[in-house]
Design an enzyme around this catalytic site. Structure first.
Site, PDB file in Angstrom:
ATOM      1  N   ASP A 143       0.853  -1.186   0.000  1.00  0.00           N
ATOM      2  CA  ASP A 143       0.000   0.000   0.000  1.00  0.00           C
ATOM      3  C   ASP A 143       0.890   1.238   0.000  1.00  0.00           C
ATOM      4  O   ASP A 143       1.513   1.580   1.005  1.00  0.00           O
ATOM      5  CB  ASP A 143      -0.906  -0.007   1.236  1.00  0.00           C
ATOM      6  CG  ASP A 143      -1.992   1.051   1.168  1.00  0.00           C
ATOM      7  OD1 ASP A 143      -2.020   1.811   0.179  1.00  0.00           O
ATOM      8  OD2 ASP A 143      -2.817   1.120   2.090  1.00  0.00           O
ATOM      9  N   ASP A 172      -2.351   2.227  -6.609  1.00  0.00           N
ATOM     10  CA  ASP A 172      -1.377   2.384  -5.523  1.00  0.00           C
ATOM     11  C   ASP A 172      -1.347   1.234  -4.522  1.00  0.00           C
ATOM     12  O   ASP A 172      -0.709   1.341  -3.476  1.00  0.00           O
ATOM     13  CB  ASP A 172      -1.628   3.695  -4.777  1.00  0.00           C
ATOM     14  CG  ASP A 172      -3.007   3.750  -4.141  1.00  0.00           C
ATOM     15  OD1 ASP A 172      -3.838   2.860  -4.415  1.00  0.00           O
ATOM     16  OD2 ASP A 172      -3.267   4.689  -3.362  1.00  0.00           O
ATOM     17  N   GLU A 173      -2.014   0.135  -4.810  1.00  0.00           N
ATOM     18  CA  GLU A 173      -1.931  -0.997  -3.899  1.00  0.00           C
ATOM     19  C   GLU A 173      -2.149  -2.307  -4.636  1.00  0.00           C
ATOM     20  O   GLU A 173      -2.749  -2.348  -5.712  1.00  0.00           O
ATOM     21  CB  GLU A 173      -2.916  -0.865  -2.743  1.00  0.00           C
ATOM     22  CG  GLU A 173      -4.370  -0.894  -3.133  1.00  0.00           C
ATOM     23  CD  GLU A 173      -5.267  -0.834  -1.900  1.00  0.00           C
ATOM     24  OE1 GLU A 173      -5.277  -1.817  -1.136  1.00  0.00           O
ATOM     25  OE2 GLU A 173      -5.944   0.189  -1.705  1.00  0.00           O
TER      26      GLU A 173
END
Length: 392
Positions: free
Chosen positions: A10, A103-104
């Site tokens: 993350d 983003d993760e």
């Protein structure tokens, strides 16, 4: 002994971190990415969050909450480029990488041959260091035996967190956490669970009987109970050539009630998924939109085209009717997702307007090439542009 081979990555305050990599002099300041006029906060630095700025807070409100907030405009193409580089670094550790969002994502280290938990931790620490050194952003990691626990672990000590949950300790790890740490429990749901039902911690949920849980959560009570116990058997799903569908989802930090805002999110997902479909040499026929409410209930609706396509334009007119059919409750949304299915790789049959479609396809290929070279916002669709007030 079962090793913690499932990793959740993350990135920390991703959009802001990408901008600060270009503007290091702003590190440590209260800053956020978003539109200054009629916009919302896309990402806020941890210093700004400490002042009460969150996503997706309207920019005007954020500036009232934090008057010295530094607003940063979106840099076209930057985020997708850094995201791609980040996941490419992940793939140097394992081929089993699931990109859950920009983003993760998840990594499965099972096939990597690690013998001990210490070896796994050393390898993931190395990946964390590579991301920081090469991309000038930081990321937090959670290591566990399944995706749910790894995801929760990755968010506990941000930024630059690193949490390992040994096998067999999942329920013990989760029990003392606030109920809001469970995926899908947003601030409003947490407030309701604490205020109306006295469920403040995860262990409080587990103390309730099945009948009471069903009364509180409805059909989703088993999912909630399993989540509180740390039970999750979902595999890490990697992208592969014979994909039967393409999908993307977004969970909101704060529930969203604006139909127009959800429409923009869905169209953005279309714009992000179709280039991947073209890159794979595929076409899709069916689009399904799913919405999830704060109480974990969800609805979905899909429509199919008469023929498969790899272009965005045929799907745009479906967004509004699909959302209206799926979003039947007059309540804000916690999550929205888009799924394309009916994947095929056969040529489109010649039709009356085949020449026009081929022209659009060639144009799309050119735009994909430009956006790959210069970033995904070099050329934008009209709905991607922020609305601006008329000149005074």
């Amino acid at each position: 002994m079962i090793l913690p081979t499932i990793v959740h990555l993350d990135a920390d305050a991703f959009f802001v971190s990408c901008e600060l990599a270009l503007k290091p002099e702003l590190r440590g300041t209260k800053c956020a990415v978003g539109g200054r006029e009629r916009g919302i906060i896309s990402s806020a630095s941890y210093e700004a969050r400490a002042c009460g700025v969150y996503t997706p807070m309207p920019t005007t409100r954020a500036l009232k909450v934090c008057p010295d907030l530094i607003m940063l405009p979106h840099t076209g193409g930057l985020y997708s480029r850094v995201s791609r580089q980040m996941f490419e670094l992940c793939e140097t550790l394992t081929p089993l990488v699931q990109r859950n969002s920009i983003d993760e994502g998840y990594l499965d280290l099972g096939p990597c041959g690690f013998k001990t938990s210490a070896e796994i931790e050393q390898a993931v620490h190395g990946l964390q260091h590579k991301i920081e050194q090469q991309l000038q952003i930081t990321a937090s990691f959670g290591l566990a035996v399944n995706k749910l626990v790894a995801q929760i672990a990755s968010k506990l000590r941000k930024p630059k967190g690193f949490v390992v949950v040994p096998s067999g300790t999942e329920a013990e790890f989760l029990a003392p956490l606030p109920i809001g740490k469970l995926p899908g429990v947003g601030p409003k749901t947490e407030e309701r669970l604490v205020g109306r039902h006295g469920i403040k911690l995860v262990r409080d949920l587990l103390a309730r009987g099945e009948a009471e849980l069903e009364a509180i959560f409805g059909d989703g009570w088993r999912e909630m109970r399993d989540g509180a116990l740390g039970i999750d058997d979902r595999p890490v799903e990697t992208e592969h050539e014979d994909a039967k569908s393409y999908s993307q989802q977004e969970t909101f930090d704060e529930d969203i009630a604006s139909f127009a805002e959800i429409e923009r999110v869905v169209k953005r997902m279309i714009d992000e998924l179709l280039p991947k479909i073209r890159e794979d040499g595929k076409r899709v026929r069916t689009m399904t939109v799913k919405v999830r409410y704060p109480d974990f209930s969800q609805e979905s609706h899909g429509r199919s085209l008469s023929a498969g396509t790899d272009l965005e334009a045929p799907f745009y007119p479906l967004v509004t009717p699909l959302l209206r059919q799926a979003w039947t409750k007059k309540r804000p949304l916690r999550l929205v997702s888009v799924r394309f299915s009916g994947v095929e790789d056969t040529p489109v049959q010649l039709e009356m307007f085949a020449q026009n479609e081929e022209k659009r396809r060639r144009l799309a290929a050119v735009l994909d090439h430009l956006n790959r070279r210069g970033g995904d916002a070099v050329v934008q669709h009209g709905h991607q542009l922020a609305k601006r007030p008329p000149p005074r």
